[in-house]
Every structure is written in C-alpha cells, then in structure tokens.
Scaffold this motif. Structure first.
Motif, PDB file in Angstrom:
ATOM      1  N   ALA A 157      -6.742   6.306   4.222  1.00  0.00           N
ATOM      2  CA  ALA A 157      -7.390   7.610   4.047  1.00  0.00           C
ATOM      3  C   ALA A 157      -6.466   8.570   3.302  1.00  0.00           C
ATOM      4  O   ALA A 157      -6.918   9.350   2.451  1.00  0.00           O
ATOM      5  CB  ALA A 157      -7.785   8.184   5.409  1.00  0.00           C
ATOM      6  N   MET A 158      -5.180   8.496   3.618  1.00  0.00           N
ATOM      7  CA  MET A 158      -4.203   9.362   2.943  1.00  0.00           C
ATOM      8  C   MET A 158      -4.138   9.045   1.448  1.00  0.00           C
ATOM      9  O   MET A 158      -4.214   9.936   0.603  1.00  0.00           O
ATOM     10  CB  MET A 158      -2.832   9.172   3.576  1.00  0.00           C
ATOM     11  CG  MET A 158      -1.723  10.015   2.967  1.00  0.00           C
ATOM     12  SD  MET A 158      -1.794  11.734   3.514  1.00  0.00           S
ATOM     13  CE  MET A 158      -1.266  11.536   5.229  1.00  0.00           C
ATOM     14  N   TYR A 159      -4.009   7.755   1.116  1.00  0.00           N
ATOM     15  CA  TYR A 159      -3.957   7.363  -0.296  1.00  0.00           C
ATOM     16  C   TYR A 159      -5.255   7.765  -1.014  1.00  0.00           C
ATOM     17  O   TYR A 159      -5.224   8.231  -2.156  1.00  0.00           O
ATOM     18  CB  TYR A 159      -3.740   5.859  -0.412  1.00  0.00           C
ATOM     19  CG  TYR A 159      -2.297   5.435  -0.267  1.00  0.00           C
ATOM     20  CD1 TYR A 159      -1.322   5.861  -1.162  1.00  0.00           C
ATOM     21  CD2 TYR A 159      -1.912   4.574   0.751  1.00  0.00           C
ATOM     22  CE1 TYR A 159      -0.006   5.460  -1.040  1.00  0.00           C
ATOM     23  CE2 TYR A 159      -0.588   4.162   0.895  1.00  0.00           C
ATOM     24  CZ  TYR A 159       0.366   4.614  -0.004  1.00  0.00           C
ATOM     25  OH  TYR A 159       1.674   4.216   0.121  1.00  0.00           O
ATOM     26  N   THR A 160      -6.397   7.576  -0.358  1.00  0.00           N
ATOM     27  CA  THR A 160      -7.675   7.934  -0.976  1.00  0.00           C
ATOM     28  C   THR A 160      -7.731   9.426  -1.285  1.00  0.00           C
ATOM     29  O   THR A 160      -8.149   9.844  -2.372  1.00  0.00           O
ATOM     30  CB  THR A 160      -8.834   7.555  -0.042  1.00  0.00           C
ATOM     31  OG1 THR A 160      -8.798   6.148   0.210  1.00  0.00           O
ATOM     32  CG2 THR A 160     -10.175   7.912  -0.668  1.00  0.00           C
ATOM     33  N   ALA A 161      -7.286  10.245  -0.332  1.00  0.00           N
ATOM     34  CA  ALA A 161      -7.289  11.697  -0.554  1.00  0.00           C
ATOM     35  C   ALA A 161      -6.386  12.077  -1.719  1.00  0.00           C
ATOM     36  O   ALA A 161      -6.742  12.932  -2.548  1.00  0.00           O
ATOM     37  CB  ALA A 161      -6.851  12.410   0.721  1.00  0.00           C
ATOM     38  N   LEU A 162      -5.218  11.449  -1.813  1.00  0.00           N
ATOM     39  CA  LEU A 162      -4.293  11.771  -2.903  1.00  0.00           C
ATOM     40  C   LEU A 162      -4.870  11.383  -4.252  1.00  0.00           C
ATOM     41  O   LEU A 162      -4.628  12.061  -5.263  1.00  0.00           O
ATOM     42  CB  LEU A 162      -2.955  11.067  -2.675  1.00  0.00           C
ATOM     43  CG  LEU A 162      -2.152  11.523  -1.451  1.00  0.00           C
ATOM     44  CD1 LEU A 162      -0.900  10.679  -1.280  1.00  0.00           C
ATOM     45  CD2 LEU A 162      -1.785  13.004  -1.554  1.00  0.00           C
TER      46      LEU A 162
END
Length: 324
Positions: A157-162
């Motif tokens: 989720a973190m990578y997707t948001a970035l």
C-alpha cells in the motif's frame, strides 16, 4: 484517499473464499501527496486448513499464524480507521470486492466505496504497456528505494501510494477500449473418437497436494482406446466459483495413434490430514471442453519429474546406435 492492499489464502478445499490474512492501508490527502497515516492488521486464518502455494511464499506468514485477531475484529478496526473516507485506491481493481466477500462470509456490513482508483491500470497506460505491470517493477522503474519487502499488505500500500506521484486524475479516469471477443482455442483439437467409460484410479495418499499432482500414478494415464501409456507434463486448474465443487486439475495427453485426450485429477483432503486424488479420463463433451478452456486461463502446476523418463529414454546406451 485510502490506498488499500490485502494478502489472502485460497486454500485447497471447497470453500469458495479468498480468506484475508492481512489488511494494509495508508491515507493520503491528495494524489501523490505524503502519507498521513497507516493501518496494518495480521489476521489469524480460520476458514481454510491449508495454505496454498502463493500464501506459503508471503514474507509474514508466521505473523498470520501467531495473530490472535480474527477477521471480524480486524474489519471493524479498519472501518473505524477509515472514518468518513469513501475513496479507495489499490494496485489492481479487486481488493474492495474481496474485502466485501469476506465481510459477507462473516455477516458484516460491506465497505461502501464511492470511488475506486486502479493505480496499476493507470500506470500501465502512462508507461505505454499493453499488459499489467508488477508493483515492484513499477517502483523500480520510478527509482523508489527498495526498502520494504513486497507482498506485505501495508508495504505494498505504501509503494502504491508513492507511485501516485507519477499519475494524474486523467490517468486514473482512463479506460481501455472494450476487448474483442476471444477466439476459440484452436490448440484444444481434442480427439473426436468415442471410447468406453474409463475406470477411475486413486492416487495417494500423500502429505501435500503437490505430491499428489506430481505422483506417477496420477500423471501417467493410458489411451482410452488402445491402452498405450502416455504422460501429463502439467496440470491446469481454475478455482471453483461460489457454490461450486472442489478444484479440479486438467491435463492433456496425446496418443500417437488416436489423438489428444484429457485427464482430470480431483484432490480431496482426508480426515487424517493427508491428500488423495482421483484420476479419470472422462468422455469429451462440450462441458468438459469448456472446463478445460477455463483451466487454461487459470493456474498451472508443472509436474516434477515428468521429463526424466523422456530424457533417460532419449539417452543412448554405451555402444548403441542412434538415429536409426
């Protein structure tokens, strides 16, 4: 906006549910903006008794096993964390649907998403790709630091948001042209010859489903017309839909004289935890052909040891002549 990711286990039984093992999410105030908050819940599995191949490879598998949190508690905690946000995003388009399927299984109210943004589809459009792009490859393409393990829901989720920094609202709104109807698979070309009803054969028991699929008794049927021994090198499978039966594995084999036939292997788990299969060479019907075509679009299991016999047979013995 809530950027969501899930990890789940399908199992090998007949229960038609992708059981969620982890809910991970981050909150952003705008597309490509900084991460404001995060949510992570490891969920103890209770629906399926066994982990499928994909679940076994998850880096935090032991955290799911050790967790005392069941899905209903995790879902309600996530609902409270989301608050009034109704805009969701993810790498792919199915996470909210799977979340609501799990809610329905536990008789919980669904999550109401007013909007859902598929970052994977938008990123493939921006990159000019004609197929889906893996999250790790997109992150590598954009130069994001490789700090966290992938296939952990909160990390993904973190990578997707970035990666939202490389997208615009227009990219998220883009939709591909409707796909043309699929042509029928010419590669099926199954034998039209009728044959007598074939006896089913038990395979196993073994400790794991993979051992059943790899077993020689399972992958070496005989031609239903001449009895010649043939072999299955790989099994194709499609998980059953809701209300369907057990997962069935299909393999094609060819008799040099009579053509191409299908072999079906059905797996069942016994009361003692061992796995047993039942092999059949069924009559080729339109329904069977449709099942096999669906399996070809699903998963594949390449049989271990399926090529050893062919290699040994093709190796000349000392002093023998080849090519005759």
């Amino acid at each position: 906006m809530i950027v969501l990711d899930l990890e789940w286990n399908r199992g090998y039984d007949t229960k038609p549910l992708n059981e969620i093992l982890q809910i991970g999410a981050v909150r952003v105030g705008r597309l490509g903006g900084p991460v404001l908050d995060s949510f992570n819940a490891f969920i103890r599995p209770t629906v399926h008794k066994k982990f499928d191949l994909g679940a076994r490879k998850l880096p935090e598998l032991e955290a799911f096993k050790r967790s005392h949190v069941r899905f209903p508690a995790a879902a309600e905690a996530f609902r409270a964390w989301c608050g009034g946000d109704r805009a969701f995003a993810g790498w792919g388009g199915g996470d909210v649907e799977e979340l609501n399927k799990n809610c329905a299984y536990w008789n919980l109210p669904p999550f109401e998403a007013e909007e859902f943004f598929d970052f994977q589809r938008a990123f493939a459009h921006v990159a000019g790709a004609d197929q889906q792009i893996a999250l790790w490859r997109a992150a590598e393409y954009c130069g994001l630091p490789d700090i966290f393990d992938y296939h952990s829901a909160v990390n993904d989720a973190m990578y997707t948001a970035l990666l939202g920094e490389w997208l615009t609202a227009e990219d998220l709104a883009w939709r591909p042209e409707p796909a043309l109807p699929k042509r029928r698979r010419a590669a099926l070309r199954l034998s039209p010859l009728p044959f007598p009803r074939q006896e089913r054969r038990k395979v196993g028991p073994f400790r794991t489903p993979e051992e059943v699929l790899d077993a020689r008794d399972g992958r070496t049927p005989r031609c239903p017309l001449c009895g010649g021994k043939v072999g299955v090198a790989r099994w194709h499978y499609a998980h059953p839909e809701a209300g369907g039966g057990p997962a069935r594995y299909y393999g094609a084999f060819t008799c040099p004289e009579h053509g191409r036939f299908l072999c079906r292997l059905t797996l069942n788990q016994r009361a003692d935890g061992l796995w047993q299969g039942r092999r059949a060479v069924p009559e080729i019907t339109p329904e069977l052909t449709r099942e096999y075509a669906a399996a070809l679009d699903g998963g594949v299991h390449v049989c271990r040891g399926a090529g050893r016999h062919r290699r040994r047979a093709g190796k000349a013995a000392p002093g023998s002549r080849t090519g005759v």
